[in-house]
Design a protein around this motif. Sequence first.
Motif, PDB file in Angstrom:
ATOM      1  N   TRP A  16      30.731  41.180  33.057  1.00 11.35           N
ATOM      2  CA  TRP A  16      31.699  40.593  32.207  1.00 11.35           C
ATOM      3  C   TRP A  16      33.056  41.513  32.388  1.00 11.35           C
ATOM      4  CZ3 TRP A  16      30.010  36.761  29.156  1.00 11.35           C
ATOM      5  CH2 TRP A  16      30.952  36.115  28.229  1.00 11.35           C
ATOM      6  N   ILE A  17      33.053  42.677  32.431  1.00 10.95           N
ATOM      7  CA  ILE A  17      34.280  43.411  32.832  1.00 10.95           C
ATOM      8  C   ILE A  17      34.961  42.653  34.097  1.00 10.95           C
ATOM      9  CG2 ILE A  17      35.355  45.694  33.726  1.00 10.95           C
ATOM     10  CD1 ILE A  17      33.052  47.031  32.136  1.00 10.95           C
ATOM     11  N   GLY A  19      34.589  39.954  35.817  1.00 11.09           N
ATOM     12  CA  GLY A  19      34.998  38.573  35.592  1.00 11.09           C
ATOM     13  C   GLY A  19      36.003  38.336  34.572  1.00 11.09           C
ATOM     14  N   PHE A  20      36.023  38.951  33.629  1.00 14.80           N
ATOM     15  CA  PHE A  20      36.934  38.465  32.454  1.00 14.80           C
ATOM     16  C   PHE A  20      37.873  39.544  32.012  1.00 14.80           C
ATOM     17  CE2 PHE A  20      32.929  35.816  32.157  1.00 14.80           C
ATOM     18  CZ  PHE A  20      33.635  34.580  32.382  1.00 14.80           C
ATOM     19  N   ILE A  21      37.746  40.658  32.676  1.00  9.69           N
ATOM     20  CA  ILE A  21      38.961  41.720  32.419  1.00  9.69           C
ATOM     21  C   ILE A  21      39.533  41.996  33.314  1.00  9.69           C
ATOM     22  CG2 ILE A  21      39.294  44.333  31.477  1.00  9.69           C
ATOM     23  CD1 ILE A  21      37.285  43.747  29.711  1.00  9.69           C
ATOM     24  N   LEU A  22      38.927  42.445  34.640  1.00 10.13           N
ATOM     25  CA  LEU A  22      39.654  42.893  35.800  1.00 10.13           C
ATOM     26  C   LEU A  22      40.364  41.705  36.592  1.00 10.13           C
ATOM     27  CD1 LEU A  22      37.358  45.786  37.178  1.00 10.13           C
ATOM     28  CD2 LEU A  22      39.325  45.898  35.644  1.00 10.13           C
ATOM     29  N   LEU A  23      39.552  40.642  36.920  1.00 14.84           N
ATOM     30  CA  LEU A  23      39.673  39.420  37.673  1.00 14.84           C
ATOM     31  C   LEU A  23      41.146  38.740  36.974  1.00 14.84           C
ATOM     32  CD1 LEU A  23      38.770  38.525  40.329  1.00 14.84           C
ATOM     33  CD2 LEU A  23      37.570  36.988  38.997  1.00 14.84           C
ATOM     34  N   PRO A  24      41.235  38.508  35.556  1.00 17.55           N
ATOM     35  CA  PRO A  24      42.429  38.203  35.132  1.00 17.55           C
ATOM     36  C   PRO A  24      43.796  38.950  35.253  1.00 17.55           C
ATOM     37  CG  PRO A  24      40.573  37.700  33.433  1.00 17.55           C
ATOM     38  CD  PRO A  24      39.968  38.838  34.571  1.00 17.55           C
ATOM     39  N   MET A  25      43.236  40.308  35.222  1.00 16.71           N
ATOM     40  CA  MET A  25      44.636  41.217  35.036  1.00 16.71           C
ATOM     41  C   MET A  25      44.916  41.091  36.665  1.00 16.71           C
ATOM     42  SD  MET A  25      45.560  43.247  32.967  1.00 16.71           S
ATOM     43  CE  MET A  25      45.353  41.937  31.677  1.00 16.71           C
ATOM     44  N   MET A  27      44.773  38.596  38.311  1.00 12.71           N
ATOM     45  CA  MET A  27      45.562  37.121  38.596  1.00 12.71           C
ATOM     46  C   MET A  27      47.035  37.334  38.178  1.00 12.71           C
ATOM     47  SD  MET A  27      43.671  34.915  39.444  1.00 12.71           S
ATOM     48  CE  MET A  27      43.978  33.207  38.813  1.00 12.71           C
ATOM     49  N   ILE A  28      47.163  38.022  36.956  1.00 10.41           N
ATOM     50  CA  ILE A  28      48.618  38.328  36.374  1.00 10.41           C
ATOM     51  C   ILE A  28      49.295  38.845  37.328  1.00 10.41           C
ATOM     52  CG2 ILE A  28      48.748  40.198  34.861  1.00 10.41           C
ATOM     53  CD1 ILE A  28      49.681  38.098  32.770  1.00 10.41           C
TER      54      ILE A  28
END
Lengths: 274, 261
Positions: A16-17, A19-25, A27-28
């Motif tokens: 989860w970390i 996929g949905f915390i590090l990856l979005p960061m 991306m931005i």
Amino acid sequence: MSKFKQQFLSGPYLIWIIGFILLPMAMIIYYAFTGSDGTPTLQYIAAIADETNRKALGLSLWLGVICTVICLVLAYPLAMILSNMHIKNQSFVVFIFMLPMWMNFMLRILAWKLLLSKNGVINSVLTGMGLSRINIINTPAAVVLGMVYDFFPFMLLPIYNALTRIREDWIEAAADLGAGKITIFFKIILPLSLSGIISGIVMVFVPSLTSFAISQVLGGGHVLLIGNVIEQDFMQGMQWNAGSGLSFVLMIFVIASMALVNSFDKEGEGTVIC
Amino acid sequence: MLKKCASRIYLFLMFAFLYLPILVLIVLSFNDSRSKVKWGGFTFKWYTGCFQDEKIMAAFVTTLQITFLSAIISTLIGTLAAIGIAAMKRKGQAIFLGATNIPLLNADIVTGISMMLLFVKFMDLGFVTVLIAHITFSIPYVILNVLPRLKQANISTYEAALDLGASPLYAFYKVTWPEIRPGVLSGFMMAVTMSLDDFSITYFTKGAGVNTLSTMLYTELRKGIKPELYALSTILFFAVLLLLLIGNVRPAKRSSERFDK
């Protein structure tokens, strides 16, 4: 189960970390530093210096500071009164002051829009009493009022918690040793509640710096905060790179302000969560 | 005496500041007139209107689904993660807790946007993306509620149970679970609270067709205020009050745990 095996229980969270915390960061950050054609560029970071963006960021910082100061000034005396109450139902009284926090965020703003609007409740009461109307809807003042109302419990709670941890023996000891009320406040109560104050400041300042919904509803589009600029970049302009650039800058400001505030907390216990 | 009087007055003023806006909403929800300031008689029509309004009801149902699904899933993942983290060495713990802090410290708008950027690459925005986003920002609250309980719990009792022949699952259920249960429960409650109150992250991850109460209200507020919304506010206010009174025999304990972990 061995300790080694036990660690695997955090496996789903690890996924989860990533996929949905590090990856979005990631991306931005990627969007912030590349142009729409994918080439690396710094123009979207530098865009913060453009007049509109600079003004919006300045206004956000300014309103954030005002809102935080008002919350602190209102909440500290209230927290002191609440923590000094020696009645049977102290917890119930505290509960009363926390209850509005559980009301939906948008509904609380709705209430203020209703109160403040041109022909709203406050103005009709004022006219009824023969006083002049106040026209603060769609101004920064209305936005600050909305923020103070929304974020006030976040200041009250940590300060109240810090104050209830101060033991009465310490205050009595100070009084026995000849300290006056003012000395006791500045030498004992204030330093011991500092971690609460710092948590409160962070918990109010960060959301008020980055909010966009309150300024949109109570500012009627006339109060442009940095959050509003970012929101428009994404939801209206489809300018993802520009929006990501500003988000990145905003992230830096949030981290910097938290580091600044936390540097006042020498014991290091005043982080947002601990 | 004077001091006592002054503090009573201050208490009253703050009480008024916090509750007058809510009181106005409640009074207007019974007002038989579209005007905000004229009293047109007593009515329940905004309440029936509220229940017949498809937009409001759809948003209400979506909110409940998202809140309970995300709270249950994040409590599961978060509790398992906390048990795993508790068994780690210092370095592993630092890495996991560092990552856990990211959604807590980041501004909501940045968290929301970053997830939206990821989601649009792989799927359509909708119910599932909102659910994933809510789970993501709820897990840290669960971990931070459960982990301190695990650290307080005495590991030797669990090991003793194993030595006496209990299976790991049985030992967990009989020994560890009773110790961490209050933390799991308050983590679940916080996940519910955060999910119900969230606006920014939902706003960016929701896509066109899906609305929670917060985002539905935002759209409506920009258009103007419908009296049905007063009725909705009143219902929600008393629902929350009732739930908190039932769920909390010791009310301030729970509210103070919110930040005091």
